[in-house]
Design an enzyme around this catalytic site. Sequence first.
Site, PDB file in Angstrom:
ATOM      1  N   HIS A 108     -11.462 -10.308   1.413  1.00 44.70           N
ATOM      2  CA  HIS A 108     -12.517 -11.262   0.647  1.00 44.70           C
ATOM      3  C   HIS A 108     -11.725 -12.510   0.139  1.00 44.70           C
ATOM      4  O   HIS A 108     -12.335 -13.685  -0.461  1.00 44.70           O
ATOM      5  CB  HIS A 108     -13.366 -10.528  -0.249  1.00 44.70           C
ATOM      6  CG  HIS A 108     -12.722 -10.151  -1.663  1.00 44.70           C
ATOM      7  ND1 HIS A 108     -12.422  -8.969  -1.663  1.00 44.70           N
ATOM      8  CD2 HIS A 108     -12.624 -11.068  -2.597  1.00 44.70           C
ATOM      9  CE1 HIS A 108     -12.049  -8.893  -3.129  1.00 44.70           C
ATOM     10  NE2 HIS A 108     -12.238 -10.241  -3.505  1.00 44.70           N
TER      11      HIS A 108
ATOM     12  N   ASP B 276     -12.692  -4.385   3.634  1.00 45.65           N
ATOM     13  CA  ASP B 276     -12.113  -5.273   2.884  1.00 45.65           C
ATOM     14  C   ASP B 276     -10.674  -5.363   2.803  1.00 45.65           C
ATOM     15  O   ASP B 276      -9.902  -5.027   1.858  1.00 45.65           O
ATOM     16  CB  ASP B 276     -12.751  -5.410   1.721  1.00 45.65           C
ATOM     17  CG  ASP B 276     -12.317  -6.737   0.826  1.00 45.65           C
ATOM     18  OD1 ASP B 276     -11.916  -7.829   1.304  1.00 45.65           O
ATOM     19  OD2 ASP B 276     -12.802  -6.573  -0.358  1.00 45.65           O
TER      20      ASP B 276
ATOM     21  N   SER C  93      -8.370  -9.202  -7.684  1.00 45.65           N
ATOM     22  CA  SER C  93      -8.710  -8.981  -6.063  1.00 45.65           C
ATOM     23  C   SER C  93      -7.351  -8.920  -5.213  1.00 45.65           C
ATOM     24  O   SER C  93      -6.551  -9.902  -5.409  1.00 45.65           O
ATOM     25  CB  SER C  93      -9.695  -9.869  -5.538  1.00 45.65           C
ATOM     26  OG  SER C  93     -10.937  -9.559  -6.148  1.00 45.65           O
TER      27      SER C  93
END
Length: 287
Positions: free
Chosen positions: A79, A131, A237
Amino acid sequence: MKHVFFATFALLSIKGMDSINNFADVPCGKVFGGRDPKVVGGTDAEKGEFPWIVSITKKGGHFCGGSIITRKHILTAAHCLCGGFDFVKPRQIKVSLGQHDLRESDVYKYELPVISYTIHPNYTCDRPANDIAVIEIGNSVQWSQRVSPICIPSSENEENYKTFADTVATVAGWGWTKEDSSIGSRANVLQKANVNVIETEKCQSWYKSQGKKIKISSKQMCAGYQNGGIDACWADSGGPLMINFKNTNQMVIAGVVSTGIGCARPYLPGLYTRISEYVPWLRTILN
C-alpha cells in the site's frame, strides 16, 4: 540479464536457535546498537540499532518504511506504493539508508534510486490482503555497521516454522507519535516500541468486541496490547515487526506494518503482513 548480488538462498541452522532464511550475502539480523528496545508509546532508537530499516521518500519527504533483505532489494508494504487506485512510478520514490534523524546529515546516510518494484499479484490498493512488495534499488547497498540486512523467518513448510503468538516483538519507524495529529507529530528520530504478538483468534475476538467486522486472515498477524497505548501509526507503514532470537544477536522480520483501526486503541492492535507466509513468493522474486 540482471546480476545476482546475493548468495544462494539458505535456511541457516545455528546451534541453540531456530532456523532462519538469509537472502543476503552477509550475516543477517545483526544488531549493533542497544538490545533493550522500549511509533506511539515508543522511545528513541539508538543510532544503528536496526541497520536494515530504510526510509522510503517521495519528493524528499519520508512517507513509509522498509527493510533491507539483499544488496538490491527492500521489503515493504504494497500500500506504500499506491497512488490513489493505481501505483506510483518507481522514479518518483527513493530509498534512504543509514538513517536515524531525518533532519540531519550523517556520514552513514545515503540515498539510492528505485528502478522497479514487484507488488504481490493478489494485492489491490485499499485492500489489506497480501500487503507486501519488494523494491529493487538502482545501485547495490554497501554493507556497514549502520547498513545491513535483516533475516527472514522460516516459512510454513520449513523446519521450526512459528506463528510467534505471545512473543514480544519490536516495531520501529518514523511514523506519527499520536493518532490525533493535533497533539502528536511525525517522528524525526527513529522510534522503537515493544509490542506483544496476539494469537489470531484472540485478536479477532477483540476486534469483534469493538464492533469491527474486519476479517483477520492467516497471512496477517496482530501485535499490540489489550489496553492499547503502544502501536505503529501513520508513516510507520512498510516498516518491520522484528523478533529477537534468544541468546543470539540476530533478528527476523516477522511482519510488515500494514493496517489497523486508528493507533494504539484498546482492543484494536495493529495488523501486520505475516512474512513467513510469503517466503516462497519472495524466493521467486529474488531469484
